[in-house]
Design a protein around this motif. Sequence first.
Motif, PDB file in Angstrom:
ATOM      1  N   ALA A  65       0.859  -1.187   0.000  1.00 16.65           N
ATOM      2  CA  ALA A  65       0.000   0.000   0.000  1.00 16.65           C
ATOM      3  C   ALA A  65       0.891   1.231   0.000  1.00 16.65           C
ATOM      4  O   ALA A  65       2.093   1.157   0.288  1.00 16.65           O
ATOM      5  CB  ALA A  65      -0.923   0.008   1.216  1.00 16.65           C
ATOM      6  N   ARG A  66       0.291   2.387  -0.322  1.00 19.03           N
ATOM      7  CA  ARG A  66       1.017   3.654  -0.255  1.00 19.03           C
ATOM      8  C   ARG A  66       1.058   4.102   1.201  1.00 19.03           C
ATOM      9  O   ARG A  66       0.025   4.156   1.874  1.00 19.03           O
ATOM     10  CB  ARG A  66       0.347   4.714  -1.127  1.00 19.03           C
ATOM     11  N   ARG A  67       2.262   4.456   1.676  1.00 17.45           N
ATOM     12  CA  ARG A  67       2.419   4.839   3.078  1.00 17.45           C
ATOM     13  C   ARG A  67       3.446   5.953   3.207  1.00 17.45           C
ATOM     14  O   ARG A  67       4.261   6.188   2.319  1.00 17.45           O
ATOM     15  CB  ARG A  67       2.856   3.635   3.917  1.00 17.45           C
ATOM     16  N   LEU A  68       3.395   6.615   4.368  1.00 20.60           N
ATOM     17  CA  LEU A  68       4.388   7.621   4.728  1.00 20.60           C
ATOM     18  C   LEU A  68       5.379   6.982   5.688  1.00 20.60           C
ATOM     19  O   LEU A  68       4.997   6.421   6.712  1.00 20.60           O
ATOM     20  CB  LEU A  68       3.709   8.825   5.394  1.00 20.60           C
ATOM     21  N   LEU A  69       6.670   7.097   5.358  1.00 20.43           N
ATOM     22  CA  LEU A  69       7.735   6.580   6.213  1.00 20.43           C
ATOM     23  C   LEU A  69       8.506   7.754   6.781  1.00 20.43           C
ATOM     24  O   LEU A  69       8.934   8.643   6.045  1.00 20.43           O
ATOM     25  CB  LEU A  69       8.684   5.685   5.409  1.00 20.43           C
ATOM     26  N   LEU A  70       8.655   7.778   8.112  1.00 20.50           N
ATOM     27  CA  LEU A  70       9.388   8.844   8.791  1.00 20.50           C
ATOM     28  C   LEU A  70      10.679   8.278   9.372  1.00 20.50           C
ATOM     29  O   LEU A  70      10.643   7.351  10.182  1.00 20.50           O
ATOM     30  CB  LEU A  70       8.551   9.458   9.915  1.00 20.50           C
ATOM     31  N   PHE A  71      11.801   8.861   8.967  1.00 23.23           N
ATOM     32  CA  PHE A  71      13.104   8.500   9.503  1.00 23.23           C
ATOM     33  C   PHE A  71      13.602   9.721  10.289  1.00 23.23           C
ATOM     34  O   PHE A  71      13.987  10.729   9.691  1.00 23.23           O
ATOM     35  CB  PHE A  71      14.085   8.152   8.395  1.00 23.23           C
ATOM     36  N   LYS A  72      13.571   9.638  11.628  1.00 19.85           N
ATOM     37  CA  LYS A  72      13.909  10.807  12.437  1.00 19.85           C
ATOM     38  C   LYS A  72      15.382  10.814  12.835  1.00 19.85           C
ATOM     39  O   LYS A  72      16.047   9.782  12.855  1.00 19.85           O
ATOM     40  CB  LYS A  72      13.030  10.851  13.691  1.00 19.85           C
ATOM     41  N   ALA A  73      15.842  12.012  13.191  1.00 21.11           N
ATOM     42  CA  ALA A  73      17.246  12.184  13.551  1.00 21.11           C
ATOM     43  C   ALA A  73      17.625  11.402  14.801  1.00 21.11           C
ATOM     44  O   ALA A  73      18.795  11.066  15.005  1.00 21.11           O
ATOM     45  CB  ALA A  73      17.562  13.671  13.747  1.00 21.11           C
ATOM     46  N   ASP A  74      16.649  11.092  15.667  1.00 20.79           N
ATOM     47  CA  ASP A  74      16.954  10.335  16.894  1.00 20.79           C
ATOM     48  C   ASP A  74      17.132   8.846  16.617  1.00 20.79           C
ATOM     49  O   ASP A  74      17.416   8.062  17.527  1.00 20.79           O
ATOM     50  CB  ASP A  74      15.885  10.562  17.960  1.00 20.79           C
ATOM     51  N   GLY A  75      16.956   8.446  15.339  1.00 20.25           N
ATOM     52  CA  GLY A  75      17.138   7.048  14.975  1.00 20.25           C
ATOM     53  C   GLY A  75      15.852   6.259  14.871  1.00 20.25           C
ATOM     54  O   GLY A  75      15.865   5.102  14.468  1.00 20.25           O
ATOM     55  N   SER A  76      14.733   6.851  15.218  1.00 20.14           N
ATOM     56  CA  SER A  76      13.461   6.133  15.153  1.00 20.14           C
ATOM     57  C   SER A  76      12.934   6.102  13.720  1.00 20.14           C
ATOM     58  O   SER A  76      13.222   6.988  12.906  1.00 20.14           O
ATOM     59  CB  SER A  76      12.426   6.786  16.069  1.00 20.14           C
ATOM     60  N   SER A 126      11.724   1.987  17.773  1.00 24.24           N
ATOM     61  CA  SER A 126      12.246   3.029  18.651  1.00 24.24           C
ATOM     62  C   SER A 126      13.770   3.067  18.589  1.00 24.24           C
ATOM     63  O   SER A 126      14.416   2.042  18.344  1.00 24.24           O
ATOM     64  CB  SER A 126      11.801   2.787  20.095  1.00 24.24           C
ATOM     65  N   PRO A 127      14.367   4.241  18.829  1.00 23.14           N
ATOM     66  CA  PRO A 127      15.826   4.329  18.808  1.00 23.14           C
ATOM     67  C   PRO A 127      16.437   3.661  20.041  1.00 23.14           C
ATOM     68  O   PRO A 127      15.746   3.495  21.053  1.00 23.14           O
ATOM     69  CB  PRO A 127      16.071   5.844  18.827  1.00 23.14           C
ATOM     70  N   PRO A 128      17.722   3.264  19.956  1.00 22.54           N
ATOM     71  CA  PRO A 128      18.595   3.381  18.788  1.00 22.54           C
ATOM     72  C   PRO A 128      18.367   2.217  17.816  1.00 22.54           C
ATOM     73  O   PRO A 128      18.071   1.107  18.247  1.00 22.54           O
ATOM     74  CB  PRO A 128      19.993   3.306  19.400  1.00 22.54           C
ATOM     75  N   CYS A 129      18.488   2.479  16.531  1.00 20.51           N
ATOM     76  CA  CYS A 129      18.379   1.419  15.540  1.00 20.51           C
ATOM     77  C   CYS A 129      19.239   1.771  14.327  1.00 20.51           C
ATOM     78  O   CYS A 129      19.671   2.920  14.166  1.00 20.51           O
ATOM     79  CB  CYS A 129      16.925   1.162  15.140  1.00 20.51           C
ATOM     80  N   ARG A 130      19.484   0.780  13.503  1.00 19.13           N
ATOM     81  CA  ARG A 130      20.377   0.943  12.358  1.00 19.13           C
ATOM     82  C   ARG A 130      19.618   0.643  11.072  1.00 19.13           C
ATOM     83  O   ARG A 130      18.875  -0.334  10.994  1.00 19.13           O
ATOM     84  CB  ARG A 130      21.568  -0.023  12.502  1.00 19.13           C
ATOM     85  N   LEU A 131      19.820   1.486  10.067  1.00 18.33           N
ATOM     86  CA  LEU A 131      19.165   1.307   8.773  1.00 18.33           C
ATOM     87  C   LEU A 131      20.182   0.833   7.746  1.00 18.33           C
ATOM     88  O   LEU A 131      21.232   1.459   7.568  1.00 18.33           O
ATOM     89  CB  LEU A 131      18.528   2.622   8.308  1.00 18.33           C
ATOM     90  N   THR A 132      19.888  -0.276   7.095  1.00 14.67           N
ATOM     91  CA  THR A 132      20.717  -0.744   5.984  1.00 14.67           C
ATOM     92  C   THR A 132      19.837  -0.899   4.752  1.00 14.67           C
ATOM     93  O   THR A 132      18.619  -1.102   4.862  1.00 14.67           O
ATOM     94  CB  THR A 132      21.394  -2.082   6.315  1.00 14.67           C
TER      95      THR A 132
END
Length: 223
Positions: free
Chosen positions: A23-34, A51-57
């Motif tokens: 489906a079409r969705r909004l994805l938010l990648f925040k500076a705090d890592g969330s 929730s932060p901290p997390c890592r995006l690959t």
Amino acid sequence: MRLVIARCTVDYVGRLTAHLPSARRLLLFKADGSVSVHADDRAYKPLNWMSPPCRLTEEVDGSTLLWIVENKAGEQLRIVVEDIEHDSTHDLGVDPGLVKDGVEAHLQELLAEHVEVLGPGYTLVRREYMTAIGPVDLLCRDAEGRTVAVEVKRRGEIDGVEQLTRYLELLNRDSLLAPVTGILAAQQIKPQARTLANDRGIRCVTLDYDQMRGMDSEEFRLF
């Protein structure tokens, strides 16, 4: 903050599993890592989040784009991106934080003066203990000298539990404070918030504002 509008599927892999079909969705990648995934309903509540901290690959397999968001516990959000309609990054700067209303601010002040309400032997370390993501309302120590972070609300809701969870994750990285436990203290605590708090090892305390106002009152003192 990075805002992405995309057609995607999302799978949560962890203690439980959950699947969001394409489906079409909004994805938010925040500076705090969330990272949070939103639909165009449910008000402010995300469909799923990490929730932060997390890592995006990022992995690319032909025309398929896979974003893997993993936290320190090894839980993952696996986002398969089919088509990106919008992708932008914005610097929001440092937020001044929420200004509490008079009742909530007074509730925090009263609890700081009477931390024994939280339990026998509790002592106050500091009000508005500053962290990199905002101030913890009260930092205390229990009867055994262990650090306790207290979030004070008029009404305890899921947002308050999430906020305290982020503080605890950050505070527990400090070897001088860890282990740090949490208390959600409010005049009223919603059942859903209490359930989530219990699941995360956060204790809930219901505060009687009128009773606290009467503690050590000078109203009827002659001298």
